[in-house]
Design an enzyme around this catalytic site. Structure first.
Site, short mmCIF file in Angstrom:
data_model
loop_
_atom_site.label_atom_id
_atom_site.label_comp_id
_atom_site.label_asym_id
_atom_site.label_seq_id
_atom_site.Cartn_x
_atom_site.Cartn_y
_atom_site.Cartn_z
CB SER A 143 -4.25 -6.50 4.95
OG SER A 143 -3.94 -5.24 4.41
CE LYS A 188 -11.83 -7.38 2.18
NZ LYS A 188 -10.72 -6.62 1.57
CG HIS A 203 -1.91 -1.00 1.39
ND1 HIS A 203 -2.06 -1.77 2.53
CD2 HIS A 203 -2.87 -1.41 0.54
CE1 HIS A 203 -3.07 -2.60 2.37
NE2 HIS A 203 -3.58 -2.41 1.16
NE ARG A 254 -2.93 -7.58 -4.19
CZ ARG A 254 -3.71 -7.95 -3.20
NH1 ARG A 254 -3.21 -8.12 -2.00
NH2 ARG A 254 -5.00 -8.16 -3.38
#
Ligand code: PNS
Length: 161
Positions: free
Chosen positions: A129, A42, A18, A91
């Protein structure tokens, strides 16, 4: 006209991937606002306040970067802030479908807000993450993968759990 980009995400927690996108965005835009959106589905590890503090501590060296949070739609947030651009990192191909979906939805909601993608540096292409939390949970070293304040915050979370 000030060129403002919103860099949205869950940031649970911010990673070096990030940070790389934020740093590169800060060179292109006059201002970048990193916006934390709380996605309750999440089951976040960090509260929004904790995530904001970690992003603030990790971006202190970037004078044109600010940090904020929102509970609403990204496009409403971008419009409210007069941002012309939503900045996202890509990504791998696996990111593409999801990103295309939200970009198309956002364009339908407001065609004037453009979404720009930056390819993540190769060294961070595997990083997320979730992967960070998985590694840290088992006590392994993540200091090459996240900003320093996040290393300490992860240690504190998992020691006290
Ligand atoms: O870091 P993430 O979890 O990939 O970020 C996803 C995020 C926050 C960009 C996305 O969930 C989002 O934009 N949430 C706000 C609600 C919204 O506007 N959704 C897209 C339109 S349907």
């Amino acid at each position: 006209m000030t060129r403002l980009a919103v860099c949205p995400g869950s940031f649970d927690p911010i990673t070096n991937g990030h940070l790389d996108i934020i740093e590169r965005g800060a060179k292109i835009f006059d201002r970048v606002t990193v916006a934390v959106f709380n996605n309750q589905s999440k089951s976040p590890l960090f509260t929004v306040e904790e995530r904001l503090a970690l992003i603030e501590a990790s971006t202190r060296h970037l004078p044109n970067v600010s940090v904020d949070a929102s509970n609403g739609l990204l496009i409403d947030y971008a419009k409210k802030k007069n941002a012309q651009v939503v900045l996202r990192g890509l990504r791998a191909v696996s990111d593409f479908e999801y990103e295309m979906q939200i970009t198309s939805a956002n364009r339908k909601l407001d065609p004037d807000v453009e979404t720009l993608f930056m390819m993540t540096n190769n060294q961070y292409s595997f990083l997320s993450s979730s992967i960070i939390k998985e590694i840290a949970k088992y006590g392994s070293n993540v200091s090459d993968l996240v900003p320093e304040p996040v290393v300490t915050a992860l240690q504190n979370k998992y020691i006290h759990q």
